[in-house]
Every structure is written in structure tokens, then in C-alpha cells.
Design an enzyme around this catalytic site. Structure first.
Site, PDB file in Angstrom:
ATOM      1  CG  LEU A  65      43.331  32.251  40.059  1.00 34.53           C
ATOM      2  CD1 LEU A  65      42.388  33.052  40.796  1.00 34.53           C
ATOM      3  CD2 LEU A  65      44.329  33.314  39.304  1.00 34.53           C
ATOM      4  CG  ASP A 306      43.144  26.321  29.182  1.00 33.01           C
ATOM      5  OD1 ASP A 306      42.603  26.027  30.362  1.00 33.01           O
ATOM      6  OD2 ASP A 306      44.061  25.713  28.864  1.00 33.01           O
TER       7      ASP A 306
END
Length: 417
Positions: A65, A306
Site C-alpha cells: 500500500l 503480491d
């Protein structure tokens, strides 16, 4: 909040009602009843969908993120919402931020920012300071702050003594070490798998040996030191064989594979499309089949997205200059159904929680509700317009996917997909 999940097939290994159609009542975040039939109650929200199925909440062991530092790629608020709408109730977040997550304070920052959301965020602390690969970071302090594992995202531990020290040190608090499987000197300036596709494209290759040699070394160190190790996102046939052998020896080793490597091979690179520039690189069909065999026989413990949002300025470039990575969380379940059964898919999407957090969710009366609602029916062609993430760098655009995610119930919240 009171909810009744109506007539859903329960997918839960070892549960007495596994494979049967049940109704589940959730009151104020707690499961209060599980039965083949439940009478309606006034004021409750009823969830009844076509082909509805329910399992323990899914866990994603590798998520990037952007926040802090790269909010243009993704924010924590939107990233958590994407995870929920993708069926995940827990995500392990990589330390590749600015600054790198390598202190107790930075771990707590992530935890605090994600508090009260339906999706629980589990920080992965950097193994080395600044993910530089030189000195161990403050592992125990980060553990005290809530870090569930330690690794440098896409950064291998080149110094074997550093990995030895890390594995020995974390045993004092049962820590989990995540060494990225790649030998830097064998990578050089390579960008894609070394093979026919790389030669045809005129691109420098990364040999499978770069992965297998590093894994062999890491496993030798683990055998010497003891401790817990997880090898993330393996991509080669030899890696599967090495980890299978290590498990047979009794080493405390687990591994994961990114969903993209179960679907694509290096043949996808024939038009220099940077959406397929991934790390580790996409490998051959032989490798892909070995990975599928590995998830079916239990050698590979979990599948992760991922998920790696990259802004257009760093992705839509000449192939040499584009960053590695694809967003994949929204399609992980639906793509996985293309290669395994629904029961195996749910196992692979829930197994990571116990390894990373020490908790194994139970669908039992009196326990907090932490559930994913989904269906394996239907299919669709994934389009850019369907992307929920802030960045749009998806290798899966144009792929036919199976199933539907209806949402999650967790932390006394119902997030509908």
C-alpha cells in the site's frame, strides 16, 4: 448489527458442517447460531445470494500500500476497502513505504491508521534498516509494536551471516523471517526470465538459478540455526523441489506463490507490455505447472496477491525503465479458481493467517464473526473499468475469471463487494 446469512454452503476444513448448506446468525459481531435452518428475527439484515458460500475470512500474505510516501499509488483507506471487497479480512503489508517500516513507531502508525476497519492490517517490518540489506532493524521493538514478520520486500539478504543472526535472534520471541529468494550477482541487469522469450525480445534475462541458489543457501542456514522462515513468492520448479525436501527434513519452513505466476508465463511478454514486468519474473510453462503441483500437494502453503500498485508515471514506460509489479488482490480468488478446486482455493487463501499471526479462525458459536462470502458460479472478463484500486497496473485485464466475491463480515461490519 444483526445479520443472518441464509442458505450458504460452508467451506471449512475439519468443521462438522463442512460442505453442507447452513444459515449463520451474527449479532453484534459474534456468531450466535449455526444451523441448517434459522427462523427470521425482526430487524436483522438477511444475506441471500445465488450460489452463496461462506468460509473463514481470507488472508493475503503480501500486499503493498503506497501510504505513507506514495499515496498517489494507493492510500491505506482505499487499500483496506479494496481488500474487503476482494474477500480478505486480513492483510500482511510490506514495508516498502517512505520511510521504510523499520521501527516500532512506523509499525504502530500503520496499525493505528487501520484500526476499526473490517480488514485487519498486519505490518511486515523491514528485516534490515531502511531495507538496505546491511544492518538488522529493530526486530524486537517492531514485534512489540505489532509486526508479524520481517523481510525486505524484493530485497534478498546477500550476507549469509546477517540471515544467520536474524534467524537466531527472532527465536527469542518466535519471530518469522522472510528472506526474498534471489541472488543479486546472478540477476545483474536482467529484467525477465532467462530463456527463449528473453532472447526473442532482446531483453537481458534472470536465470532460475538466481532463485534456487538463494533458496538452497537460505535453507542450509535455517537447518543450522533453527527458527521459523517463510520464503515468499517462489517462481521456479527447482524452488518447489528444494522446499519439498526441506519440509521432509522437518525444517520449519513455509512458502507462498503469487497468483500471477499460476496464470501467466514469460510468453506474455511478447509485446513488451510492462503490466507483465514482475518480480520474480514470469517463468516457463514447466515452472508454472510445477507451482500448481506444489500448491496441490501442500509444498506451497499459501497463495498471495503480491498486490503492488504502481502509478502510471512509473509503469507506462519503456520496458527497461518501468517498475516491477501488478495489482492482483481483486482477482486473486477468481484467478485461483482457474487452476484449483474451490476447497483448495479456500485453504490456500486462509492458511497464511495462522503462520503469520498465530491465530486460526473458527466458525463457531460464541466466536467473533470473521467471514468471507462468495460464489464459485459465473465468469467474467476482467476490465480496467472494474478495477477498484487507485492504480490500474493489472496484468489480468482481459483475462476470463471465475466466481464472485459478495463481501466480508468482520469486526462487527458487513462490507459488501
Amino acid at each position: 448489527m444483526n445479520i443472518r446469512i441464509n442458505a450458504a454452503k460452508l467451506i471449512a476444513e475439519g468443521h462438522d458442517l463442512n460442505g453442507r448448506e447452513v444459515s449463520i446468525r451474527v449479532e453484534n459481531g459474534t456468531i450466535t447460531a449455526i444451523s441448517e435452518h434459522l427462523e427470521p428475527q425482526e430487524g436483522e439484515t438477511v444475506i441471500a445470494e445465488k450460489g452463496l458460500k461462506v468460509s473463514a475470512g481470507w488472508f493475503d500474505s503480501s500486499v503493498n500500500l503506497g501510504e505513507p510516501g506514495h499515496e498517489e499509488r494507493e492510500t491505506l483507506a482505499n487499500g483496506l476497502q479494496v481488500a474487503a471487497r476482494s474477500g480478505f479480512t486480513g492483510i500482511a503489508v510490506q514495508p516498502r513505504t517512505v520511510p521504510v517500516i523499520d521501527t516500532k513507531a512506523s509499525v504502530q502508525y500503520l496499525k493505528d491508521r487501520a484500526a476499526h476497519h473490517a480488514v485487519e492490517l498486519f505490518p511486515i517490518g523491514a528485516l534490515t534498516r531502511g531495507s538496505s540489506g546491511e544492518d538488522l532493524a529493530e526486530l524486537y521493538d517492531m514485534h512489540q509494536g505489532g509486526a508479524v514478520a520481517f523481510g525486505d520486500y524484493q530485497g534478498a539478504v546477500q550476507n549469509p551471516n546477517l540471515l544467520k543472526l536474524a534467524l537466531q535472534y527472532v527465536q527469542g520471541f518466535d519471530g518469522l523471517v522472510l528472506p526474498f529468494p534471489q541472488t543479486k550477482d546472478l540477476v545483474g541487469k536482467g529484467m525477465v526470465n532467462e530463456g527463449v522469450a528473453a532472447t526473442n525480445l532482446g531483453l537481458k534475462g534472470i536465470p532460475a538459478l538466481a532463485e534456487s541458489l538463494q533458496i538452497a543457501r537460505d535453507l542450509h542456514i535455517l537447518e543450522y540455526t533453527g527458527g521459523k522462515m517463510h520464503t515468499p513468492t517462489i517462481s521456479t520448479k527447482t524452488a518447489v523441489a528444494l522446499i519439498r525436501e526441506a519440509k521432509n527434513k522437518g525444517l520449519d519452513i513455509t512458502c507462498s506463490v503469487a497468483v500471477s505466476h499460476l496464470i501467466f508465463t514469460d510468453e506474455a511478454l511478447n509485446e513488451f507490455d510492462t503490466r507483465y514486468k514482475l518480480m520474480p519474473p514470469l517463468r516457463t510453462e514447466e515452472d508454472r505447472q510445477a507451482l500448481i503441483d506444489g500448491i496441490n500437494d501442500g509444498t506451497i502453503d499459501m497463495v498471495c496477491s503480491d498486490h503492488d500498485p504502481i502509478d502510471i508515471e512509473n509503469k507506462k514506460l519503456e520496458f527497461d525503465h518501468a517498475m516491477y509489479g501488478t495489482i492482483a488482490q481483486e482477482v486473486t480468488f477468481k484467478a485461483l479458481l482457474n487452476v484449483v478446486s474451490e476447497e483448495r482455493a479456500i485453504h490456500l487463501l486462509t492458511a497464511g493467517r495462522e503462520r503469520f499471526t498465530g491465530n486460526n479462525l473458527m466458525i463457531t458459536e460464541g466466536k467473533p464473526a470473521n467471514l468471507t462470502l462468495f460464489s464459485t458460479e459465473g465468469s467474467c472478463v476482467y476490465s480496467k473499468d472494474a478495477i477498484l484500486a487507485k492504480s490500474k497496473n493489472s496484468a489480468f485485464i482481459g483475462e476470463r475469471l471465475q466466481g464472485t466475491v459478495y463481501g466480508v463480515i468482520a469486526n462487527n461490519q458487513w462490507i459488501k463487494a
